[in-house]
Design an enzyme around this catalytic site. Sequence first.
Site, PDB file in Angstrom:
ATOM      1  N   ASP A   1     -33.552 -39.634  73.111  1.00  0.00           N
ATOM      2  CA  ASP A   1     -34.393 -40.229  74.143  1.00  0.00           C
ATOM      3  C   ASP A   1     -35.666 -40.807  73.542  1.00  0.00           C
ATOM      4  OD1 ASP A   1     -34.993 -40.979  76.700  1.00  0.00           O
ATOM      5  OD2 ASP A   1     -35.559 -38.987  77.401  1.00  0.00           O
TER       6      ASP A   1
ATOM      7  N   HIS B   1     -33.834 -49.690  70.246  1.00  0.00           N
ATOM      8  CA  HIS B   1     -32.464 -49.189  70.102  1.00  0.00           C
ATOM      9  C   HIS B   1     -31.969 -49.358  68.663  1.00  0.00           C
ATOM     10  CE1 HIS B   1     -32.150 -48.417  74.306  1.00  0.00           C
ATOM     11  NE2 HIS B   1     -32.224 -49.681  74.661  1.00  0.00           N
TER      12      HIS B   1
ATOM     13  N   LEU C   1     -18.642 -32.801  57.915  1.00  0.00           N
ATOM     14  CA  LEU C   1     -19.186 -32.828  59.273  1.00  0.00           C
ATOM     15  C   LEU C   1     -18.301 -33.644  60.213  1.00  0.00           C
ATOM     16  CD1 LEU C   1     -21.744 -32.513  61.261  1.00  0.00           C
ATOM     17  CD2 LEU C   1     -22.423 -34.748  60.354  1.00  0.00           C
TER      18      LEU C   1
END
Length: 240
Positions: free
Chosen positions: A19, A36, A130
């Site tokens: 956020d 962004h 991962l």
Amino acid sequence: MEQKLENMVVPRHIALILDGNGRWAKRRGLPRSLGHKQGCVAVEKTVEIAARSGVEYLTVYGFSTENWKRSEEEVGALMQLFRYYMVRLLKVASANNVRVRMVGDRTRFAKDIIEGINRLESETENNTGLTFVIAVNYGSRDEITRAVRRLAADCAAGQVKAETITEQTVESYLDTAGMPDPDLLIRTSGELRLSNYLLWQLAYTEIYITDCLWPDFNQEEWEKAILAYNKRNRRFGGAK
């Protein structure tokens, strides 16, 4: 601070709500699209940090079902950024032995984006490090609704008996089937809400909120979250 983490428990699965991209850009007099873009840079760095830290699963809220309500211009810019980022992500995943998985309803995206998502998953499926999970066109209520529909259809077809349905049965119909629930949720920009994110999966997750805007998230912020997690007294089922 890195030395302090040596004896710390690293969460097996960390979820992130990214956020603050828009506010980061606004504070600098920049268009939201640049916020962004910088947010994607932060994602890339965080994937590498998580891979080095020994985290097994990292799940990020990339694009929600509600994000379609944003302006046509912003949604279009996000789609273009997503196209670019998928190519970058493939390189990052290969360099760090990362497996990529997408959750959410991908059917609403353009054909080339769907093909890009499928390629990311197929070309990284044999990586053993991962697992990087991106929630795209994802909303937890939508996820649960789609899961219930599939489960109801299987019940109607006689493949599942209603009286045998357990929590594990429901979990097996969710987008995250086969994944452990998050141990830690990190939300940036100081907001105190879940925003329709992993509502089932976060039932017993520790939550860490930082005022840091997502594009500014870095190694130091990551370590603060891990340290905070290690100070928690993890209890389940009302145990004291």
